[in-house]
Write a protein that holds these residues in place. Structure first.
Motif, mmCIF file in Angstrom:
data_model
loop_
_atom_site.group_PDB
_atom_site.id
_atom_site.type_symbol
_atom_site.label_atom_id
_atom_site.label_comp_id
_atom_site.label_asym_id
_atom_site.label_seq_id
_atom_site.Cartn_x
_atom_site.Cartn_y
_atom_site.Cartn_z
ATOM 1 N N ARG A 30 32.199 -1.291 42.083
ATOM 2 C CA ARG A 30 31.702 -2.591 42.537
ATOM 3 C C ARG A 30 30.209 -2.528 42.861
ATOM 4 O O ARG A 30 29.452 -3.446 42.547
ATOM 5 C CB ARG A 30 32.501 -3.059 43.759
ATOM 6 N N LYS A 31 29.783 -1.437 43.479
ATOM 7 C CA LYS A 31 28.364 -1.280 43.803
ATOM 8 C C LYS A 31 27.524 -1.190 42.527
ATOM 9 O O LYS A 31 26.438 -1.777 42.443
ATOM 10 C CB LYS A 31 28.158 -0.031 44.659
ATOM 11 N N ALA A 32 28.026 -0.448 41.542
ATOM 12 C CA ALA A 32 27.293 -0.305 40.284
ATOM 13 C C ALA A 32 27.176 -1.647 39.570
ATOM 14 O O ALA A 32 26.118 -1.988 39.027
ATOM 15 C CB ALA A 32 27.992 0.717 39.386
ATOM 16 N N LEU A 33 28.250 -2.430 39.590
ATOM 17 C CA LEU A 33 28.216 -3.747 38.951
ATOM 18 C C LEU A 33 27.242 -4.672 39.668
ATOM 19 O O LEU A 33 26.499 -5.432 39.033
ATOM 20 C CB LEU A 33 29.617 -4.360 38.943
ATOM 21 N N ALA A 34 27.221 -4.607 40.985
ATOM 22 C CA ALA A 34 26.325 -5.466 41.756
ATOM 23 C C ALA A 34 24.864 -5.092 41.535
ATOM 24 O O ALA A 34 23.982 -5.956 41.536
ATOM 25 C CB ALA A 34 26.671 -5.378 43.241
ATOM 26 N N SER A 35 24.603 -3.801 41.316
ATOM 27 C CA SER A 35 23.219 -3.345 41.143
ATOM 28 C C SER A 35 22.665 -3.681 39.766
ATOM 29 O O SER A 35 21.452 -3.791 39.589
ATOM 30 C CB SER A 35 23.139 -1.833 41.361
ATOM 31 N N GLY A 36 23.551 -3.822 38.778
ATOM 32 C CA GLY A 36 23.094 -4.064 37.414
ATOM 33 C C GLY A 36 22.499 -2.836 36.759
ATOM 34 O O GLY A 36 21.890 -2.924 35.688
ATOM 35 N N ASP A 37 22.674 -1.674 37.375
ATOM 36 C CA ASP A 37 22.120 -0.418 36.865
ATOM 37 C C ASP A 37 23.108 0.198 35.875
ATOM 38 O O ASP A 37 24.208 0.614 36.254
ATOM 39 C CB ASP A 37 21.865 0.540 38.033
ATOM 40 N N ALA A 38 22.720 0.262 34.604
ATOM 41 C CA ALA A 38 23.621 0.776 33.572
ATOM 42 C C ALA A 38 23.951 2.246 33.794
ATOM 43 O O ALA A 38 25.065 2.694 33.506
ATOM 44 C CB ALA A 38 22.999 0.580 32.191
ATOM 45 N N ARG A 39 22.997 3.007 34.328
ATOM 46 C CA ARG A 39 23.248 4.429 34.564
ATOM 47 C C ARG A 39 24.337 4.614 35.620
ATOM 48 O O ARG A 39 25.263 5.409 35.442
ATOM 49 C CB ARG A 39 21.959 5.120 35.007
ATOM 50 N N LEU A 40 24.245 3.859 36.712
ATOM 51 C CA LEU A 40 25.261 3.953 37.764
ATOM 52 C C LEU A 40 26.620 3.476 37.257
ATOM 53 O O LEU A 40 27.658 4.046 37.599
ATOM 54 C CB LEU A 40 24.836 3.126 38.979
ATOM 55 N N LEU A 41 26.603 2.427 36.434
ATOM 56 C CA LEU A 41 27.861 1.919 35.895
ATOM 57 C C LEU A 41 28.506 2.955 34.978
ATOM 58 O O LEU A 41 29.722 3.160 35.009
ATOM 59 C CB LEU A 41 27.620 0.612 35.142
ATOM 60 N N GLY A 42 27.688 3.626 34.172
ATOM 61 C CA GLY A 42 28.224 4.673 33.309
ATOM 62 C C GLY A 42 28.850 5.799 34.111
ATOM 63 O O GLY A 42 29.910 6.325 33.757
ATOM 64 N N GLN A 43 28.209 6.169 35.212
ATOM 65 C CA GLN A 43 28.752 7.225 36.067
ATOM 66 C C GLN A 43 30.069 6.791 36.708
ATOM 67 O O GLN A 43 31.013 7.582 36.809
ATOM 68 C CB GLN A 43 27.733 7.591 37.141
ATOM 69 N N ALA A 44 30.132 5.538 37.158
ATOM 70 C CA ALA A 44 31.357 5.040 37.778
ATOM 71 C C ALA A 44 32.509 5.017 36.779
ATOM 72 O O ALA A 44 33.647 5.386 37.105
ATOM 73 C CB ALA A 44 31.114 3.642 38.351
ATOM 74 N N CYS A 45 32.226 4.585 35.547
ATOM 75 C CA CYS A 45 33.262 4.576 34.508
ATOM 76 C C CYS A 45 33.728 5.995 34.198
ATOM 77 O O CYS A 45 34.929 6.251 34.035
ATOM 78 C CB CYS A 45 32.728 3.912 33.243
ATOM 79 N N ALA A 46 32.776 6.926 34.115
ATOM 80 C CA ALA A 46 33.127 8.313 33.810
ATOM 81 C C ALA A 46 33.976 8.925 34.921
ATOM 82 O O ALA A 46 34.905 9.705 34.656
ATOM 83 C CB ALA A 46 31.862 9.131 33.593
ATOM 84 N N ALA A 47 33.677 8.585 36.181
ATOM 85 C CA ALA A 47 34.456 9.124 37.298
ATOM 86 C C ALA A 47 35.893 8.614 37.258
ATOM 87 O O ALA A 47 36.846 9.370 37.485
ATOM 88 C CB ALA A 47 33.794 8.743 38.621
ATOM 89 N N LEU A 48 36.078 7.336 36.953
ATOM 90 C CA LEU A 48 37.429 6.789 36.834
ATOM 91 C C LEU A 48 38.162 7.410 35.654
ATOM 92 O O LEU A 48 39.360 7.694 35.726
ATOM 93 C CB LEU A 48 37.359 5.268 36.679
ATOM 94 N N ARG A 49 37.447 7.633 34.578
ATOM 95 C CA ARG A 49 38.054 8.268 33.410
ATOM 96 C C ARG A 49 38.525 9.674 33.753
ATOM 97 O O ARG A 49 39.600 10.115 33.337
ATOM 98 C CB ARG A 49 37.037 8.318 32.270
#
Length: 563
Positions: A30-49
């Motif tokens: 949720r934080k990554a989505l709110a920030s709009g930072d693609a790098r953070l979003l990629g990390q969040a997706c990878a952690a869930l994966r």
């Protein structure tokens, strides 16, 4: 041993992911989505994966439906959801596609699964194949044809057994997938497949070797299943594919063609006939033709006086005449009668491939209620993305495919929830493969879609939307007419040979290739005859596929295209 395994698991997880719960990872997302930072979003997706499981997959799938379509966020979430490695998560991904099959997100998730090179993705694909219809089922079968494990062969044979004779396209896809995995050719004969598999289930699945080609085009890289679909096109009569090109009174000084589709067809080894616009106006018959391709060419009034010299830019890719007061003005625009003939050709079942300026000269005159031309565009490289839900469209087949040097086998089945991937295989790397850069030529007209219910957007560009008054279409297709044998139009806003990378160049070539495959399937397709089954093999009378005949037998349309 336990300590060693624990250290290995920690090393394979993103920093801090090992000790985080699902709730904590949801908060990170949720934080990554709110920030709009693609790098953070990629990390969040990878952690869930890395965490894995159906609940982790569900977290990403829930956000997929909320993300703005065509955004980088959308594709990062799509590819994150499709990149899981454990069967529990992939089963949840498959259920998402089955239950939301009509939504663009579900179709794009299926497309993204193609870039997951683990055999466990069959947990998602088999239910899609079994429970969905149309392009979803075909897309799942195509991907399963690359997963060389016995369980997939079991599922494909079982699905073939449940098909009806009327399910011709699905049956051909199933036969192609089985041939691709096993290297055997029994066509759509369920008796032969079941008999052979019963005695060979324990053998190694080495796959089928595609025919080697060195055309220097996208045709060299098609997978074996698609290669099967091409059979017959190279044996067609040249009159089946017609290219209309421009003609000038002085060929040495002027080439009215801004592109030469005939050169691409020649390079792909597809027989075709080239005629000039003058030939067509004189009555060249299209009764034997299934596809007409029209080069982008100069059709506006212009001077061909040999003494005039080009001066300043006058717009429309023309220059003002200088150094001479005599002018020889010519205009090679399709007449109203020619436009009507091409319109009737398509509406009677013909296929029409056009590019760039042909939008103004032909398409908006023939079908003004469907498409039109927008503002003139500057020469520019723009990002090309599949339109929402269209990534798996048959005309985009191969356009955004991953490299084919990775073979999916049972050896890649992960143990437990940890999925081992090289660093470059993170979610952001997946997104980069879902986009191409396309070159737009100077003064190309933007595509205006007037009736979205009948015109399909295939490729779009956010870069284009910003400079073309919101018109973001790079490629569109539509099927005009009212009869059961309606043809198709495919129009692209680009040219062959103008792209900045091989991926982008092959992308345009793959669209033409997909269009030809569809035309051949609709108006008559030839498959190599199936060899005899296991009984014949035991007797030593094994038959090899024969060459396709020159002409594909076809059902006569209710109305022939205009002669």
């Amino acid at each position: 041993m336990r300590l060693t395994c624990l250290v290995l698991a920690l090393a394979l997880c993103p920093a801090g992911a090992a000790e985080k719960t699902l709730a904590a990872l949801k908060q990170d997302l949720r934080k990554a989505l709110a920030s709009g930072d693609a790098r953070l979003l990629g990390q969040a997706c990878a952690a869930l994966r890395t965490l894995g499981g159906s609940e982790a997959a569900g977290v990403l799938l829930e956000q997929v439906e909320k993300a703005p379509a065509q955004s980088e966020t959308y594709w990062l979430l799509i590819d994150g959801a499709a990149s899981f490695g454990d069967e529990s998560a992939l089963t949840a991904v498959g259920r998402f596609v089955v239950e939301r099959g009509k939504s663009p997100a579900a179709r794009d998730v299926l497309f993204a699964l193609e870039r997951n090179r683990l055999s466990t993705k069959s947990a998602a694909l088999i239910p899609i194949m079994d429970e969905c219809a149309g392009e979803l089922a075909l897309g799942a079968v195509r991907q399963l044809g690359e997963v060389r494990v016995p369980e997939v062969v079991d599922a494909l044979i079982a699905r073939l057994a449940r098909t009806k004779d009327s399910d011709g396209e699905l049956r051909r896809y199933l036969a192609g997938a089985l041939a691709n995995i096993t290297g055997e050719h029994f066509g759509t004969s369920i008796v032969n497949w079941e008999g052979w598999w019963k005695g060979h289930r324990g053998r190694e699945l080495t796959g089928r070797k595609a025919r080697e080609r060195t055309t220097g085009t996208a045709r060299d890289e098609v997978d074996a299943i698609r290669d099967e679909q091409i059979i017959g096109i190279e044996k067609l009569s040249p009159r089946r594919i017609v290219v209309i090109k421009g003609k000038c009174v002085d060929w040495e000084r002027f080439d009215h063609n801004f592109d030469h589709i005939e050169h691409m067809l020649e390079q792909m080894d597809f027989p075709h006939t080239v005629i000039t616009k003058e030939d067509f106006e004189a009555g060249f018959a299209l009764a034997e033709s299934m596809v007409v391709c029209i080069n982008c060419m100069m059709w506006r009034p212009h001077c061909v006086c040999p003494d005039c010299k080009p001066g300043e830019d006058a717009g429309n890719r023309l220059h003002r005449c200088t150094g001479c007061n005599r002018h020889d003005v010519r205009e090679y625009k399709f007449s109203g009668a020619a436009v009507e003939r091409l319109k009737r050709f398509v509406e009677a079942g013909g296929f029409l491939f056009t590019e760039d300026w042909v939008l103004e000269e032909l398409l908006e005159r023939a079908w003004p209620e469907l498409v039109g031309s927008g503002p003139k565009l500057p020469e520019k490289n723009v990002k090309a993305l599949p339109a929402p839900g269209k990534a798996g469209h048959r005309y985009l087949e191969g356009v955004f495919r991953p490299p084919q040097d990775i073979v999916v086998t049972g050896k890649h089945r992960p143990k437990g929830r940890t999925v081992v991937r090289p660093p470059e295989e993170d979610v952001r790397a997946y997104f980069s493969r879902a986009a191409h850069t396309w070159k737009i030529d100077n003064e190309s007209p933007a595509i205006v879609v007037k009736k979205k219910s009948e015109v399909e957007l295939l490729l779009t560009s956010p870069d284009l939307a910003r400079i073309a008054r919101g018109n973001d279409a790079l490629a569109v297709t539509f099927r005009p007419g009212k009869g059961p044998r309606k043809g198709a139009v495919l129009h692209i806003l680009s040219h062959f040979g103008k792209q900045t990378s091989q991926d982008s160049e092959y992308g345009i070539q793959n669209m033409l290739l997909g269009f030809l495959i569809d035309a051949n399937a609709q108006r008559g397709r030839v498959l190599p005859p199936a060899r005899k089954g296991p009984e014949a093999e035991e007797k030593g009378t094994k038959e090899e596929p024969e060459e396709a005949p020159e002409e594909a037998p076809e059902e006569e349309p209710e109305e022939e295209p205009e002669e």
